[in-house]
Enzyme design. Structure first.
Site, PDB file in Angstrom:
ATOM      1  N   HIS A 473      12.984  -7.093 100.334  1.00  0.00           N
ATOM      2  CA  HIS A 473      12.423  -5.742 100.383  1.00  0.00           C
ATOM      3  C   HIS A 473      12.203  -5.086  99.023  1.00  0.00           C
ATOM      4  O   HIS A 473      11.396  -4.161  98.900  1.00  0.00           O
ATOM      5  CB  HIS A 473      13.353  -4.839 101.214  1.00  0.00           C
ATOM      6  N   TYR A 589      15.252   8.785 110.462  1.00  0.00           N
ATOM      7  CA  TYR A 589      14.398   8.317 109.359  1.00  0.00           C
ATOM      8  C   TYR A 589      13.149   7.662 109.939  1.00  0.00           C
ATOM      9  O   TYR A 589      13.254   6.732 110.740  1.00  0.00           O
ATOM     10  CB  TYR A 589      15.189   7.292 108.533  1.00  0.00           C
TER      11      TYR A 589
END
Length: 772
Positions: A473, A589
């Site tokens: 990531h 989120y």
């Protein structure tokens, strides 16, 4: 072995008559072709650098300006040099070397070129100013104001005709720093439904104190950085959120992407790998040549492309305090794992990229290799799955010299990593739940030792031909990998195709050198570190509770008939499902992108709003349908507004994160920032966007799209939810949580999501409206 012989370019022996030199002409030929390939790539990069540097100008535009200028000055009988050589002759004896006519031509070309550069600079400045306006986002869906239409026309006119991938990088605006006052107001609004009056009043006091005292000082430093750096967030985000994390990146950071759910192009593992690897290498070629079309909102507004730069030839290298991202400009091989062995496979031969059938041939050789792993080799990749500090120390101690270093370099400098998995994964309509759950878990973590989690991405091909990706990531966000994956899936069954027997099209190569088995010397102390990392990784993997399910009751087609944003609809459904699941609201989120700005990455949309909570309570309290529908529309509009703020650089979480870092650099403690940054995200969500719709015929073949991708839970007692909207009638949900938490159950949450989606649609009574 033939391949071993061809690997030697020349041999020599010392005899009484002198040195007997024997050249291998085939090897020298390959060296020549390899060098030719490298110089071609360098030339293309040089050319693309020039084209990008002068964009939206072009060589043809320069020619038009030069010819037009020279013709105009000749017709008007003006000096094309504008007195340039007259001024120079006062200091240099120009006339001795250049005749008068030549002076006119050279001077005219120089002046007109300067005019061309000025025009380009002027166009860029105007385009940058235009791209800083985001009023187009506030048009009602399906309508467009006159101002927006005029703005789009101007952007289109100044954007050039054939932009390359990086053409707009110099024209994108910088990410703005929001005022502290606005961030405090939005933060307090976001946490109001999550706190009782006492807690909220306390937090309000901390926020106001920060806004008045420490905030302006920290803000000054951020403003200074925003003027100096390309993006005031991205470098700190990469370093502190990703690279400085000392825990495992497997599950906690890496994410995955799925294959087609309902289409199985071939059952032959080597063939599927052959087509997929070839398609990936074709994508890399287009990327190296900047031939990938930049993503454009409304086919006009460019998004930042900087994250593409490290997609290939990239690996995350562990460090004791922080990791670093290692990227090499060129790599001609891939690394392939199978049953505990790692092979180096060259992707080029005879100066060209291997064809799909030739790559399949190499994969067949690896699958047919019955040799056993060397001591410690089978679980070696577990080092990348465990904690970072033991891996960093082991890398320095055991992999910094000899053939361990050479083999590790071959892995870390490979274009990407491939796993030929010895398990079978696939969506089974007779056992849909278990088959998809197992498939998701395998892509997320596998056996913990059969993926090289540090590589930019791993291509995983299962024994029955199903495949998927696992991506690191730190170097980029999921949409970048998603763009590559869409390209691969669109090419694989349709453009590349397979024979009736399931093999790649074409023929094997009779003289192709085989894969090179990497050699390792794994000592007992090193094996102990590997075993320890494997135990940590297995405990983490065993705790992951994955649940993936296709929602086929309806899709965005019906949601649009409700005149509501599909994303807002799903996010509100997730809030209702979560409340039913846990009996409470939580900090939520949702990932949004900030790629409308240079080097933009992500921002957070705090989906749990006052308006959404009011709607959920109305659903739980069974208020009237009219009231619930009214509150739903209000909540959806609020969600859309938050999404717009996040995309236009007015979100709050990246601003708060950077303010916190500045406070740490200054050695100042902020009770407010410390508390804000410690709040857990118990519901983390993300939509997987379909970016290249033109590659797929979704109307006739919605099955030819990836099943989406997923990630692990962010909080130990929370959920991770990813979803992809496929066509008009299909939404795929991918849920994760931890077995160890008594509060979570991925399957229970999945059931709540299904019911919440149906309950929301029921409010609109579409069938009754159609009858009327």
């Amino acid at each position: 072995m033939a391949e071993a012989h061809q690997a030697v370019a020349f041999q020599f022996t010392v005899t009484p008559d002198g040195i007997d030199l024997q050249l291998c002409h085939e090897a020298l030929r390959q060296i020549y072709l390899s060098g030719l390939h490298s110089w071609k790539k360098r030339f293309i990069r040089f050319k693309n650098g020039i084209m990008t540097g002068v964009y939206p100008g072009s060589p043809s535009g320069l020619l038009v300006v030069v010819v037009g200028y020279m013709s105009t000055t000749k017709y008007a009988k003006l000096d094309p040099t504008l007195g340039l050589f007259t001024e120079l002759s006062a200091y240099l004896p120009v006339s001795k070397y250049i005749g008068e006519d030549t002076q006119r031509i050279v001077g005219g070309v120089l002046v007109s070129t300067g005019l061309w550069v000025t025009i380009i600079f002027f166009m860029r400045s105007i385009l940058k100013s235009l791209l800083s306006w985001h009023g187009w986002m506030y048009n009602r869906h399906g309508t467009m104001s006159l101002r927006t239409k005029l703005w789009l026309v101007l952007v289109k006119l100044l954007s050039g005709r054939k932009p390359m991938l990086y053409s707009f990088q110099n024209t994108l605006p910088r990410l703005p720093v929001p005022p502290v006052k606005d961030t405090m107001r939005r933060y307090l609004e976001s946490v109001r439904p999550l706190m009782d009056d006492e807690k909220y009043n306390r937090m309000e006091g901390l926020a106001k104190d920060f806004e008045k005292n420490l905030g302006p000082k920290l803000q000054w430093y951020l403003k200074l950085k925003s003027w100096w750096a390309s993006n005031y967030v991205s470098d700190w985000w990469e370093e502190y959120i990703y690279l400085r994390g000392r825990g495992p990146i497997m599950v906690n950071s890496n994410y995955y992407a799925m294959d087609f759910l309902y289409v199985f192009p071939t059952n032959i593992q080597a063939a599927r790998a052959g087509n997929a690897i070839h398609a990936i290498m074709l994508y890399r070629r287009k990327l190296d040549r900047a031939q990938i079309k930049p993503l454009m909102v409304l086919n006009t507004i460019p998004m930042c492309s900087s994250q593409y730069e490290r997609m290939f030839n990239t690996s995350r290298v562990p460090g004791v305090d922080t990791d670093v991202i290692q990227h090499v400009n060129e790599s001609k091989h891939i690394a392939v794992y199978h049953k505990g062995r790692i092979f180096k496979v060259w992707m080029f031969y005879d100066g060209r990229l291997l064809l799909p059938r030739e790559i399949e041939q190499q994969m067949e050789r690896i699958l047919a290799d019955k040799s056993e792993p060397q001591p410690g080799e089978e679980y070696l990749a577990a080092l990348t799955a465990g904690d970072r500090v033991p891996w960093a120390k082991a890398r320095t101690e055991f992999f910094s010299r000899g053939r361990n270093k050479q083999s590790l370099d071959a892995v870390e400098k490979a274009a990407f990593f491939v796993t030929l998995d010895d398990t079978e994964q696939r969506y089974d309509p007779n056992n849909p739940v278990q088959s998809l759950d197992n498939y998701a878990k395998s892509l997320l973590h596998g056996k913990c030792h059969d993926r090289w989690f540090d590589k930019s991405f791993n291509l995983i091909v299962f024994k029955n031909g199903t495949m998927g990706l696992n991506a690191e990531h730190a170097w980029a966000d999921a949409p970048i990998v998603g763009h590559l994956w869409e390209h691969v899936l669109s090419m694989d069954p349709v453009k590349l195709g397979y024979t009736e027997e399931g093999h790649c099209k074409g023929s094997p190569h009779p003289n192709l050198p085989g894969p090179q088995r990497l050699q390792w010397d794994i000592s007992e102390p090193c094996q102990a570190v590997i075993d320890s990392s494997l135990n940590v990784a297995r405990d983490l993997a065993d705790d992951v509770d994955c649940h993936t399910f296709p929602f086929v009751s309806f899709g965005k087609g019906l949601i649009k008939k409700c005149k509501i944003s599909p994303d807002a609809f799903i996010q509100i459904a997730l809030q209702l499902a979560h409340f039913r699941d846990k009996g409470k609201f939580c900090l939520t989120y949702e990932a949004s992108m900030t790629r409308l700005f240079r080097e933009g990455r992500t921002e957070t949309v705090r989906s749990c709003t006052i308006q959404t909570c009011a709607f959920v309570k109305a659903m739980v309290n069974n208020d009237t349908r009219e009231e619930k529908l009214r509150l739903l529309r209000v909540a959806a509009e609020k969600h859309q507004d938050l999404y717009r703020l996040a995309m236009t650089g007015k979100g709050i979480d990246r601003h708060l994160f950077c303010l916190y870092l500045v406070s740490k650099y200054l050695g100042v403690d902020s009770p407010f920032l410390k508390e804000v940054l410690s709040e857990p995200w118990r519901l983390s969500t993300s939509q997987t966007p379909l970016q290249q719709v033109e590659l797929f015929d979704l109307k006739n073949h919605p099955e030819y799209v990836s099943g989406g991708g997923g990630f692990g839970p962010v909080a130990d007692d929370g959920y991770g939810v990813s979803y992809i909207i496929i066509g008009e009638d299909h939404i795929n949900f991918l849920i994760s949580s931890k077995h160890s938490s008594p509060e979570t159950d991925s399957h229970r949450f999945g059931s709540n999501i299904k019911q919440a989606m149906l309950d929301l649609l029921e409010l609109f009574q579409l069938d009754k409206n159609a009858t009327k």
